[in-house]
Design a protein around this motif. Structure first.
Motif, PDB file in Angstrom:
ATOM      1  N   PHE A 142      -9.742 -10.608  11.057  1.00 52.48           N
ATOM      2  CA  PHE A 142      -8.413 -10.284  11.568  1.00 52.48           C
ATOM      3  C   PHE A 142      -8.502  -9.121  12.556  1.00 52.48           C
ATOM      4  CE2 PHE A 142      -7.097 -12.088   7.323  1.00 52.48           C
ATOM      5  CZ  PHE A 142      -6.575 -13.253   7.856  1.00 52.48           C
ATOM      6  N   ASP A 143      -7.581  -9.140  13.530  1.00 51.89           N
ATOM      7  CA  ASP A 143      -7.578  -8.089  14.540  1.00 51.89           C
ATOM      8  C   ASP A 143      -6.332  -7.220  14.489  1.00 51.89           C
ATOM      9  OD1 ASP A 143      -5.812  -9.977  15.344  1.00 51.89           O
ATOM     10  OD2 ASP A 143      -6.635 -10.279  17.344  1.00 51.89           O
ATOM     11  N   GLN A 144      -5.457  -7.446  13.514  1.00 56.01           N
ATOM     12  CA  GLN A 144      -4.263  -6.623  13.373  1.00 56.01           C
ATOM     13  C   GLN A 144      -4.074  -6.247  11.904  1.00 56.01           C
ATOM     14  OE1 GLN A 144      -0.745  -7.369  15.621  1.00 56.01           O
ATOM     15  NE2 GLN A 144      -1.733  -8.903  16.918  1.00 56.01           N
ATOM     16  N   PHE A 145      -3.589  -5.018  11.723  1.00 56.18           N
ATOM     17  CA  PHE A 145      -3.417  -4.482  10.375  1.00 56.18           C
ATOM     18  C   PHE A 145      -2.113  -3.691  10.329  1.00 56.18           C
ATOM     19  CE2 PHE A 145      -7.857  -5.135  11.119  1.00 56.18           C
ATOM     20  CZ  PHE A 145      -8.353  -5.636   9.930  1.00 56.18           C
ATOM     21  N   ALA A 146      -1.530  -3.642   9.140  1.00 56.15           N
ATOM     22  CA  ALA A 146      -0.278  -2.902   8.940  1.00 56.15           C
ATOM     23  C   ALA A 146      -0.417  -2.038   7.694  1.00 56.15           C
ATOM     24  CB  ALA A 146       0.902  -3.855   8.803  1.00 56.15           C
ATOM     25  N   LEU A 147      -0.004  -0.787   7.813  1.00 55.33           N
ATOM     26  CA  LEU A 147      -0.043   0.157   6.698  1.00 55.33           C
ATOM     27  C   LEU A 147       1.384   0.433   6.245  1.00 55.33           C
ATOM     28  CD1 LEU A 147      -1.859   2.088   4.977  1.00 55.33           C
ATOM     29  CD2 LEU A 147      -1.343   3.842   6.676  1.00 55.33           C
ATOM     30  N   TYR A 148       1.588   0.379   4.941  1.00 52.30           N
ATOM     31  CA  TYR A 148       2.931   0.561   4.383  1.00 52.30           C
ATOM     32  C   TYR A 148       2.891   1.644   3.317  1.00 52.30           C
ATOM     33  CZ  TYR A 148       7.032  -0.413   1.472  1.00 52.30           C
ATOM     34  OH  TYR A 148       8.177  -0.297   0.721  1.00 52.30           O
ATOM     35  N   LYS A 149       3.853   2.556   3.380  1.00 53.96           N
ATOM     36  CA  LYS A 149       4.006   3.591   2.364  1.00 53.96           C
ATOM     37  C   LYS A 149       5.256   3.296   1.557  1.00 53.96           C
ATOM     38  CE  LYS A 149       4.823   8.523   1.692  1.00 53.96           C
ATOM     39  NZ  LYS A 149       5.178   9.804   2.334  1.00 53.96           N
ATOM     40  N   GLU A 150       5.126   3.315   0.240  1.00 54.33           N
ATOM     41  CA  GLU A 150       6.277   3.031  -0.620  1.00 54.33           C
ATOM     42  C   GLU A 150       7.401   4.033  -0.353  1.00 54.33           C
ATOM     43  OE1 GLU A 150       5.305   2.864  -4.727  1.00 54.33           O
ATOM     44  OE2 GLU A 150       4.086   1.041  -4.552  1.00 54.33           O
ATOM     45  N   GLY A 151       8.597   3.496  -0.173  1.00 54.34           N
ATOM     46  CA  GLY A 151       9.764   4.330   0.111  1.00 54.34           C
ATOM     47  C   GLY A 151      10.121   4.422   1.569  1.00 54.34           C
ATOM     48  N   ALA A 153      10.868   2.767   5.352  1.00 52.81           N
ATOM     49  CA  ALA A 153      11.484   1.528   5.821  1.00 52.81           C
ATOM     50  C   ALA A 153      10.578   0.750   6.760  1.00 52.81           C
ATOM     51  CB  ALA A 153      12.805   1.837   6.527  1.00 52.81           C
ATOM     52  N   GLY A 154       9.756   1.454   7.521  1.00 55.80           N
ATOM     53  CA  GLY A 154       8.939   0.787   8.530  1.00 55.80           C
ATOM     54  C   GLY A 154       7.474   0.731   8.169  1.00 55.80           C
ATOM     55  N   PHE A 155       6.690   0.203   9.109  1.00 53.00           N
ATOM     56  CA  PHE A 155       5.261   0.042   8.936  1.00 53.00           C
ATOM     57  C   PHE A 155       4.537   0.753  10.066  1.00 53.00           C
ATOM     58  CE2 PHE A 155       7.075  -3.444   6.632  1.00 53.00           C
ATOM     59  CZ  PHE A 155       6.231  -3.645   5.555  1.00 53.00           C
ATOM     60  N   TYR A 156       3.267   1.022   9.812  1.00 58.83           N
ATOM     61  CA  TYR A 156       2.392   1.530  10.843  1.00 58.83           C
ATOM     62  C   TYR A 156       1.450   0.384  11.223  1.00 58.83           C
ATOM     63  CZ  TYR A 156       3.982   5.858   8.677  1.00 58.83           C
ATOM     64  OH  TYR A 156       4.752   6.852   8.146  1.00 58.83           O
ATOM     65  N   LYS A 157       1.684  -0.203  12.392  1.00 61.99           N
ATOM     66  CA  LYS A 157       0.857  -1.318  12.829  1.00 61.99           C
ATOM     67  C   LYS A 157      -0.198  -0.809  13.804  1.00 61.99           C
ATOM     68  CE  LYS A 157       4.240  -5.046  12.297  1.00 61.99           C
ATOM     69  NZ  LYS A 157       4.957  -6.161  12.976  1.00 61.99           N
ATOM     70  N   ARG A 158      -1.350  -1.453  13.754  1.00 59.52           N
ATOM     71  CA  ARG A 158      -2.437  -1.017  14.618  1.00 59.52           C
ATOM     72  C   ARG A 158      -3.307  -2.211  14.982  1.00 59.52           C
ATOM     73  NH1 ARG A 158      -4.756   3.672  16.160  1.00 59.52           N
ATOM     74  NH2 ARG A 158      -3.178   4.793  14.982  1.00 59.52           N
ATOM     75  N   LEU A 159      -3.596  -2.322  16.269  1.00 62.47           N
ATOM     76  CA  LEU A 159      -4.531  -3.318  16.761  1.00 62.47           C
ATOM     77  C   LEU A 159      -5.897  -2.655  16.846  1.00 62.47           C
ATOM     78  CD1 LEU A 159      -5.215  -6.069  18.036  1.00 62.47           C
ATOM     79  CD2 LEU A 159      -4.559  -5.117  20.248  1.00 62.47           C
ATOM     80  N   GLU A 160      -6.854  -3.141  16.067  1.00 60.38           N
ATOM     81  CA  GLU A 160      -8.143  -2.488  15.961  1.00 60.38           C
ATOM     82  C   GLU A 160      -9.267  -3.499  16.107  1.00 60.38           C
ATOM     83  OE1 GLU A 160      -9.490   0.417  15.740  1.00 60.38           O
ATOM     84  OE2 GLU A 160      -7.710   1.685  15.674  1.00 60.38           O
ATOM     85  N   HIS A 161     -10.473  -3.010  15.825  1.00 64.13           N
ATOM     86  CA  HIS A 161     -11.624  -3.900  15.826  1.00 64.13           C
ATOM     87  C   HIS A 161     -11.445  -4.940  14.727  1.00 64.13           C
ATOM     88  CE1 HIS A 161     -13.502  -1.080  18.548  1.00 64.13           C
ATOM     89  NE2 HIS A 161     -13.285  -0.100  17.690  1.00 64.13           N
ATOM     90  N   ARG A 162     -12.129  -6.016  14.872  1.00 63.70           N
ATOM     91  CA  ARG A 162     -12.057  -7.059  13.852  1.00 63.70           C
ATOM     92  C   ARG A 162     -12.609  -6.537  12.533  1.00 63.70           C
ATOM     93  NH1 ARG A 162     -10.793 -12.114  15.703  1.00 63.70           N
ATOM     94  NH2 ARG A 162     -10.809 -12.375  17.969  1.00 63.70           N
ATOM     95  N   TYR A 163     -12.030  -6.993  11.466  1.00 64.20           N
ATOM     96  CA  TYR A 163     -12.428  -6.713  10.086  1.00 64.20           C
ATOM     97  C   TYR A 163     -11.899  -5.378   9.561  1.00 64.20           C
ATOM     98  CZ  TYR A 163     -15.711 -10.562  10.807  1.00 64.20           C
ATOM     99  OH  TYR A 163     -16.258 -11.776  11.101  1.00 64.20           O
ATOM    100  N   HIS A 164     -11.528  -4.413  10.400  1.00 63.35           N
ATOM    101  CA  HIS A 164     -11.054  -3.147   9.840  1.00 63.35           C
ATOM    102  C   HIS A 164     -10.187  -2.407  10.855  1.00 63.35           C
ATOM    103  CE1 HIS A 164     -14.365  -1.471  12.235  1.00 63.35           C
ATOM    104  NE2 HIS A 164     -13.682  -0.333  12.187  1.00 63.35           N
ATOM    105  N   ALA A 165      -9.405  -1.459  10.321  1.00 73.00           N
ATOM    106  CA  ALA A 165      -8.580  -0.580  11.153  1.00 73.00           C
ATOM    107  C   ALA A 165      -8.505   0.783  10.494  1.00 73.00           C
ATOM    108  CB  ALA A 165      -7.182  -1.160  11.340  1.00 73.00           C
ATOM    109  N   ASP A 166      -8.489   1.836  11.315  1.00 71.76           N
ATOM    110  CA  ASP A 166      -8.391   3.208  10.834  1.00 71.76           C
ATOM    111  C   ASP A 166      -7.002   3.756  11.148  1.00 71.76           C
ATOM    112  OD1 ASP A 166     -10.993   3.124   9.966  1.00 71.76           O
ATOM    113  OD2 ASP A 166     -11.818   4.009  11.802  1.00 71.76           O
TER     114      ASP A 166
END
Length: 278
Positions: A142-151, A153-166
């Motif tokens: 995968f080339d896209q990842f989303a980080l979610y924090k409980e509580g 409303a939104g997400f932190y999306k990031r387009l990164e290298h394949r297989y991982h995102a920082d």
């Protein structure tokens, strides 16, 4: 122009704005949301609601790109499928006028792929002002990842290298404390996401200014620990001095003994035996 005429002219302009807006079709746009969430696991229910002003004549709720719509202010989905994922919008009609369309709602189907892993580097326990990076890693390309924090409303999306995102967090504050999860997906199917990762708890520790905290694994404050170490060192020094004095005494006694042993010995005087009686 007289002041009274000027005031009446301004009042007419203010009152006439809603009429002009209605005649031009610029009715206020409605709002659109998904309950309980816009992230929906497969086979779970979800309802999309369109909210407009009171007295609306007709609602139009549509999925973009599908040419399908509902003339209602809600869409109830009993079991989420991949075909339901996508972008939605709604509008309403009063008389012959249509409102502006709502903001787009992205309905995402989760659980389509296996979950990624989420880790914190260098540690999930960080002091305020420190640096930490949350890494989301997938076994798929995968080339896209989303980080979610409980509580949140939104997400932190990031387009990164394949297989991982920082996801770096610099500098860290107490507001960053919480439980995080991440998702992985592809830009080819941006509304079909993986299952969420296992929860990862990020802890931002606030150090006390009065009593310093001892190292990990010890419940004794650093000041008291240093005092105990100082007293222990004094005792060790005293014991070492006593042992050294004893050793010096033993060495001195041995040296004196060797000197006595090395003194020249006097040969005994050879006296003749008395003559034998006749």
């Amino acid at each position: 122009m007289a002041p009274s005429l000027t005031a009446l002219f301004c009042l007419g302009l203010c009152l006439g704005r809603p009429v002009i807006a209605a005649q031009s079709g610029l009715l206020p746009k409605p709002s659109l949301r998904a309950l309980p969430s816009s992230l929906v696991p497969l086979e779970r229910p979800v309802t999309i609601w369109c909210h407009g002003p009171q007295g609306v004549d007709l609602y139009r709720l549509e999925k973009l790109g599908s040419k399908k719509y509902e003339d209602h202010n809600f869409l109830s989905i009993s079991a989420m499928k991949t075909s339901h994922a996508g972008r939605y919008r709604c509008s309403y009609q009063n008389g012959s006028q249509w409102s502006l369309p709502s903001d787009h709602l992205e309905l995402v189907a989760t659980g389509v792929f296996d979950k990624p892993s989420l880790t914190a580097h260098p540690s999930p326990v960080v002091p305020p002002g420190g640096d930490v990076t949350l890494k989301c890693q997938s076994q798929y390309g995968f080339d896209q990842f989303a980080l979610y924090k409980e509580g949140d409303a939104g997400f932190y999306k990031r387009l990164e290298h394949r297989y991982h995102a920082d996801f770096p967090m610099v500098p860290v504050t107490t507001a960053h404390s919480g439980t995080y999860r991440c998702y992985s997906f592809s830009n080819v199917s941006p509304y079909l996401w993986s299952s969420p990762s296992n929860p990862m708890v990020l802890t931002v520790t606030a150090l006390s200014r009065n009593v310093p905290v001892s190292p990990e694994g010890s419940s004794t404050p650093i000041g008291l620990a240093r005092q105990d170490h100082t007293q222990g060192n004094l005792v060790r020094i005293c014991l070492g001095a006593v042992v050294l004095v004893l050793l010096l005494g033993v060495v001195a006694e041995d040296w004196h003994s060797q000197r006595r042993a090395l003194r020249p010995r006097l040969k005994p005087v050879q006296r003749p035996l008395p003559p034998l009686p006749q």
